[in-house]
Design an enzyme around this catalytic site. Sequence first.
Site, PDB file in Angstrom:
ATOM      1  N   ASP A  42       0.850  -1.183   0.000  1.00 22.02           N
ATOM      2  CA  ASP A  42       0.000   0.000   0.000  1.00 22.02           C
ATOM      3  C   ASP A  42       0.891   1.240   0.000  1.00 22.02           C
ATOM      4  OD1 ASP A  42      -1.864   1.973   0.332  1.00 22.02           O
ATOM      5  OD2 ASP A  42      -2.816   1.129   2.105  1.00 22.02           O
ATOM      6  N   HIS A  43       1.295   1.669  -1.195  1.00 24.31           N
ATOM      7  CA  HIS A  43       2.226   2.783  -1.337  1.00 24.31           C
ATOM      8  C   HIS A  43       1.668   3.845  -2.281  1.00 24.31           C
ATOM      9  CE1 HIS A  43       6.227   0.703   0.012  1.00 24.31           C
ATOM     10  NE2 HIS A  43       5.256   0.599   0.896  1.00 24.31           N
ATOM     11  N   SER A  65       3.727   1.728  10.808  1.00 21.00           N
ATOM     12  CA  SER A  65       3.973   3.147  11.071  1.00 21.00           C
ATOM     13  C   SER A  65       4.339   3.934   9.824  1.00 21.00           C
ATOM     14  CB  SER A  65       5.073   3.306  12.129  1.00 21.00           C
ATOM     15  OG  SER A  65       6.281   2.701  11.697  1.00 21.00           O
ATOM     16  N   GLY A  66       4.532   3.250   8.688  1.00 20.75           N
ATOM     17  CA  GLY A  66       4.658   3.937   7.409  1.00 20.75           C
ATOM     18  C   GLY A  66       6.073   4.322   7.028  1.00 20.75           C
ATOM     19  N   GLU A  67       6.172   4.900   5.831  1.00 20.57           N
ATOM     20  CA  GLU A  67       7.439   5.411   5.312  1.00 20.57           C
ATOM     21  C   GLU A  67       7.259   6.841   4.825  1.00 20.57           C
ATOM     22  OE1 GLU A  67       6.084   2.683   3.549  1.00 20.57           O
ATOM     23  OE2 GLU A  67       7.103   1.031   4.551  1.00 20.57           O
ATOM     24  N   ASN A  97       5.851   7.673   1.259  1.00 21.76           N
ATOM     25  CA  ASN A  97       4.426   7.666   0.940  1.00 21.76           C
ATOM     26  C   ASN A  97       3.615   8.672   1.741  1.00 21.76           C
ATOM     27  OD1 ASN A  97       4.632   5.161  -0.734  1.00 21.76           O
ATOM     28  ND2 ASN A  97       5.315   4.349   1.222  1.00 21.76           N
ATOM     29  N   GLY A 119      10.900  -4.519  17.201  1.00 18.87           N
ATOM     30  CA  GLY A 119      11.723  -4.684  18.389  1.00 18.87           C
ATOM     31  C   GLY A 119      10.901  -4.638  19.656  1.00 18.87           C
TER      32      GLY A 119
END
Length: 334
Positions: free
Chosen positions: A37-38, A105-107, A110, A174
């Site tokens: 989903d980008h 949490s996305g990039e 995008n 993590g």
Amino acid sequence: MTRFGYTLMTEQNGPKDLVRNAVSAERRGFDFEVCSDHFSPWLAAQGHAPNAWAVLGAVAHATERVDLYSYVTCPTMRYHPVVVAQQAATVQILADGRFTLGLGSGENLNEHVVGRGWPAIARRLDMLREAIEVIRALLGGGLVDWRGDYYQVDSARLWDLPEVPVGIAVSMTGPKSIAKFATLADHLAAVEPNGDLVHEWHSARQATGMAGGGRVIGQVPVCWDPDRDAAVQRAHDQFRWFGGGWHVNANLPTTAGFAAATQFVRPEDVAESIPCGPDLDAIVDAVRPYWEAGFTDIALIQIGGEEQDLFFKEAAEPLLDALRAAAGTRSDHD
């Protein structure tokens, strides 16, 4: 039981081809399908970025058996969590209960496009936690009013709710994210075959008395091709960004940034981390660390938009047979 899936890579195919690929993957025996989903591809050479939710709706209608995941949607900036909840409920209805909502949490690549900047990781995780709480409330079916640190919801209700509740998978990397999301997520999505992370996930859930460990979903890029040299060149051209790691990939803002960051990555460097060519045993060896680490769902990315048909025709079924034999598992539809 280990299940093997196929990735609908929105960065390397247009919407109609993605739907055709989804149908082919189901016919060839994949157990599930994940859809990226980008808003943008990682590199300009990939060349595509259709809307994932339109694609998922079409795929849900065109397929019958495979489970479907968004993998993964960021519900904090480009989409408001209210919109994500509505999209997930609708796709679940279209899929007759086969859909799982994958969230992360996305990039920057995008999310920056809506002009709200790019928060630091601690803030992004807090935003994601609140967004999931909003989504959970709406999927519960009631009228939702919300005043949080990041979101406001005024008298919102989902009018079309699926009979089968939408499960939620959350990308975690993590201990901090495990602690924040273990009780909010039904399933774990992870980017590396980290057995310690999987153990921490199960332990955190058991400590709160949650029943069952949930599924653990991962993804592995491969570049199958009868010609190994062609496969190496294609993987380098379209997937050299992959080696940057999550902390780098989450923060670069543009395809030009990814091109600059990877300008000194050589084809042989890519071939060391991604199995390239016709050797199915090499692909099995690349996937093996995931099921050994406790992953239950492992999706393959076949690199190259124009090469999907040949992959389905010549490689998909024998590869699935080899993976299942090595993992000691059977397909969902046996």
